[in-house]
Scaffold this active site. Structure first.
Site, mmCIF file in Angstrom:
data_model
loop_
_atom_site.group_PDB
_atom_site.id
_atom_site.type_symbol
_atom_site.label_atom_id
_atom_site.label_comp_id
_atom_site.label_asym_id
_atom_site.label_seq_id
_atom_site.Cartn_x
_atom_site.Cartn_y
_atom_site.Cartn_z
ATOM 1 N N TYR A 1 -4.462 -2.395 19.919
ATOM 2 C CA TYR A 1 -3.177 -2.991 19.566
ATOM 3 C C TYR A 1 -2.066 -2.169 20.208
ATOM 4 O O TYR A 1 -2.086 -0.942 20.148
ATOM 5 C CB TYR A 1 -3.026 -3.045 18.038
ATOM 6 C CG TYR A 1 -4.078 -3.961 17.428
ATOM 7 C CD1 TYR A 1 -3.896 -5.336 17.419
ATOM 8 C CD2 TYR A 1 -5.270 -3.445 16.924
ATOM 9 C CE1 TYR A 1 -4.871 -6.185 16.902
ATOM 10 C CE2 TYR A 1 -6.253 -4.282 16.407
ATOM 11 C CZ TYR A 1 -6.037 -5.659 16.402
ATOM 12 O OH TYR A 1 -7.006 -6.493 15.910
ATOM 13 N N ARG B 1 -10.487 -1.423 10.436
ATOM 14 C CA ARG B 1 -10.013 -0.100 10.824
ATOM 15 C C ARG B 1 -10.578 0.242 12.195
ATOM 16 O O ARG B 1 -11.647 -0.252 12.586
ATOM 17 C CB ARG B 1 -10.396 0.943 9.773
ATOM 18 C CG ARG B 1 -9.515 0.799 8.541
ATOM 19 C CD ARG B 1 -9.707 1.889 7.537
ATOM 20 N NE ARG B 1 -10.702 1.578 6.552
ATOM 21 C CZ ARG B 1 -10.910 2.269 5.444
ATOM 22 N NH1 ARG B 1 -10.170 3.321 5.189
ATOM 23 N NH2 ARG B 1 -11.850 1.938 4.585
ATOM 24 N N VAL B 2 -9.888 1.105 12.911
ATOM 25 C CA VAL B 2 -10.225 1.292 14.323
ATOM 26 C C VAL B 2 -11.640 1.848 14.539
ATOM 27 O O VAL B 2 -12.329 1.459 15.496
ATOM 28 C CB VAL B 2 -9.128 2.146 15.025
ATOM 29 C CG1 VAL B 2 -9.091 3.557 14.487
ATOM 30 C CG2 VAL B 2 -9.321 2.152 16.523
ATOM 31 N N TYR C 1 0.837 -1.205 0.000
ATOM 32 C CA TYR C 1 0.000 0.000 0.000
ATOM 33 C C TYR C 1 0.874 1.257 0.000
ATOM 34 O O TYR C 1 0.797 2.064 -0.936
ATOM 35 C CB TYR C 1 -0.904 -0.030 1.232
ATOM 36 C CG TYR C 1 -1.914 1.078 1.315
ATOM 37 C CD1 TYR C 1 -2.958 1.173 0.400
ATOM 38 C CD2 TYR C 1 -1.855 2.031 2.327
ATOM 39 C CE1 TYR C 1 -3.903 2.178 0.491
ATOM 40 C CE2 TYR C 1 -2.806 3.038 2.430
ATOM 41 C CZ TYR C 1 -3.826 3.108 1.509
ATOM 42 O OH TYR C 1 -4.768 4.103 1.599
HETATM 43 N N1 LIG Z 1 -10.642 6.119 4.293
HETATM 44 C C1 LIG Z 1 -9.477 6.583 4.681
HETATM 45 O O1 LIG Z 1 -9.291 6.871 5.881
HETATM 46 C C2 LIG Z 1 -8.346 6.787 3.705
HETATM 47 C C3 LIG Z 1 -7.126 7.246 4.204
HETATM 48 C C4 LIG Z 1 -6.081 7.411 3.314
HETATM 49 C C5 LIG Z 1 -6.250 7.194 1.957
HETATM 50 N N2 LIG Z 1 -7.466 6.763 1.494
HETATM 51 C C6 LIG Z 1 -7.581 6.514 0.052
HETATM 52 O O2 LIG Z 1 -8.844 6.962 -0.421
HETATM 53 C C7 LIG Z 1 -9.341 6.061 -1.422
HETATM 54 C C8 LIG Z 1 -10.727 5.566 -1.032
HETATM 55 O O3 LIG Z 1 -10.644 4.908 0.223
HETATM 56 P P1 LIG Z 1 -11.944 4.300 0.944
HETATM 57 O O4 LIG Z 1 -11.738 4.394 2.401
HETATM 58 O O5 LIG Z 1 -13.158 4.894 0.348
HETATM 59 O O6 LIG Z 1 -11.770 2.779 0.554
HETATM 60 P P2 LIG Z 1 -12.859 1.747 0.005
HETATM 61 O O7 LIG Z 1 -12.207 0.416 0.054
HETATM 62 O O8 LIG Z 1 -14.152 1.919 0.713
HETATM 63 O O9 LIG Z 1 -13.061 2.227 -1.499
HETATM 64 C C9 LIG Z 1 -12.173 1.887 -2.527
HETATM 65 C C10 LIG Z 1 -12.998 1.528 -3.753
HETATM 66 O O10 LIG Z 1 -12.108 1.195 -4.815
HETATM 67 C C11 LIG Z 1 -12.600 0.030 -5.459
HETATM 68 N N3 LIG Z 1 -11.474 -0.634 -6.126
HETATM 69 C C12 LIG Z 1 -10.390 -1.211 -5.551
HETATM 70 N N4 LIG Z 1 -9.579 -1.713 -6.492
HETATM 71 C C13 LIG Z 1 -10.150 -1.446 -7.693
HETATM 72 C C14 LIG Z 1 -9.799 -1.707 -9.038
HETATM 73 N N5 LIG Z 1 -8.676 -2.356 -9.361
HETATM 74 N N6 LIG Z 1 -10.624 -1.281 -10.016
HETATM 75 C C15 LIG Z 1 -11.773 -0.624 -9.715
HETATM 76 N N7 LIG Z 1 -12.156 -0.351 -8.464
HETATM 77 C C16 LIG Z 1 -11.346 -0.754 -7.461
HETATM 78 C C17 LIG Z 1 -13.239 -0.794 -4.362
HETATM 79 O O11 LIG Z 1 -14.161 -1.759 -4.822
HETATM 80 C C18 LIG Z 1 -13.902 0.303 -3.539
HETATM 81 O O12 LIG Z 1 -15.202 0.575 -3.993
HETATM 82 C C19 LIG Z 1 -8.306 4.944 -1.549
HETATM 83 O O13 LIG Z 1 -7.468 5.229 -2.637
HETATM 84 C C20 LIG Z 1 -7.535 5.024 -0.268
HETATM 85 O O14 LIG Z 1 -6.218 4.571 -0.418
HETATM 86 C C21 LIG Z 1 -8.520 6.545 2.345
#
Ligand SMILES: NC(=O)c1ccc[n+]([C@@H]2O[C@H](COP(=O)([O-])OP(=O)(O)OC[C@H]3O[C@@H](n4cnc5c(N)ncnc54)[C@H](O)[C@@H]3O)[C@@H](O)[C@H]2O)c1
Length: 315
Positions: free
Chosen positions: A207, A189-190, A148
């Protein structure tokens, strides 16, 4: 009003963004392979302005099927929780490398703006707090989180190189922990962990000794920041932290969740996972200056809304 393509739009953050864009009159395309998301998350956004397709964005895209010219492409597709990105480690590496390149190429073809959803995990286990965008990070490139952290770092490098070498207007957001309705109950996640355990009357799993810190940003604040990043001018080539600078220890967060659910605080301690960061707090001065943004939803208010969502789902 314009046209936006959101990868990962069926996920937690993506679905809230799609809903907001539709409300504001945008036409929105979503590509999602549903590996960690669900079309149910977009129930409230259904209508003629939403075009949703099940697709793995790590393989070349069916862009011609949309028949629309995009003004903005926002690349959010990627597993985001450690449980999912470690289970889907190779897919995570691909979606942040090949997937990012496919998303940038699609934006380039249409002359669209590109926004990359990166993460505070690019800072790894940081030696400085709060973390400004100028901090390069301390990341283990071969550890269990590398699929990641390192793929997001590659995605950032790719975005910046396209910005330097082509005419693309590309921007990077580094999200810190974001929470709210539509997180998955079991994604490890927490926030969902503690809420689920407290609602079931179980001890909250901490943890390590719980002294590690995190800061939690409510999803509507995050979406507001993405919206400003998508629509603001003179942001090309910028990397901006988006998160809530209100830092607390995991133990304090456990107390806050128990208090909000009105159950006695019970904690079960487990060993700290490898490479778990000890501190996480965004320096948001750049977001304040360039986007005029800072979070407005405080933790008690955000927790109440999130708990309301989880209550109906925990049995
Ligand atoms: N939620 C957080 O706290 C957080 C923190 C840091 C970064 N992010 C980033 O924000 C973005 C969204 O995070 P989230 O929390 O909504 O996660 P999430 O897992 O709820 O959403 C990610 C979405 O991407 C889709 N996906 C994954 N791989 C794919 C692929 N190869 N092709 C098409 N779709 C794909 C999944 O099905 C999902 O709907 C991510 O890039 C994540 O790294 C989120």
């Amino acid at each position: 009003m314009a046209n936006a393509l959101i990868t990962g739009g069926a996920g937690f953050i993506g679905s809230h963004l799609v809903e907001r864009l539709i409300k504001e009159g945008w036409t929105v395309g979503v590509l999602d392979n549903l590996s960690t998301g669900s079309w149910d998350n977009l129930d409230l956004a259904q209508g003629p302005s939403l075009i949703a397709k099940t697709w793995d964005v790590s393989v070349p895209w069916p862009t011609e099927k949309f028949d629309i010219k995009w003004d903005v492409v926002v690349h959010l597709a990627s597993p985001a929780s450690p449980i999912h990105y470690q289970r889907l480690s190779l897919e995570t590496l691909r979606v942040n490398s090949r997937g990012t390149e496919n998303a940038i190429e699609a934006a380039l073809r249409d002359g669209a703006r590109f926004v990359y959803g990166s993460t505070s995990e690019t800072y790894g286990d940081p030696e400085v707090s709060p973390q400004p965008e100028t901090y390069w990070g301390r990341v283990n490139p071969v550890g269990p989180r590398a699929c990641y952290d390192e793929s997001k770092r590659y995605g950032e490098a790719l975005t910046m190189e396209y910005w330097r070498r082509t005419a693309i207007d590309a921007r990077i957001i580094r999200f810190f922990n974001c929470y709210g309705p539509r997180m998955q109950l079991d994604d490890g996640r927490v926030v969902p962990n503690f809420i689920r355990q407290a609602l079931l009357g179980e001890p909250l799993t901490v943890y390590g000794d719980g002294s590690q810190t995190r800061s939690f940003c409510y999803v509507s604040d995050t979406v507001e920041a993405i919206y400003r990043m998508m629509t603001g001018s003179k942001l090309a080539g910028h990397v901006i932290n988006i998160g809530n600078p209100w830092e607390m220890t995991i133990r304090e967060f456990a107390q806050a969740v128990s208090a909000a659910i009105e159950v006695p605080l019970q904690i079960e301690y487990r060993p700290l996972p490898q490479d778990d960061p000890t501190q996480r707090r965004p320096d948001i001065q750049k977001a304040e200056q360039l986007l005029g943004w800072r979070p407005v939803v405080d933790l008690p208010e955000g927790l109440i809304k999130t708990i309301r969502y989880f209550r109906s789902r925990v049995r």
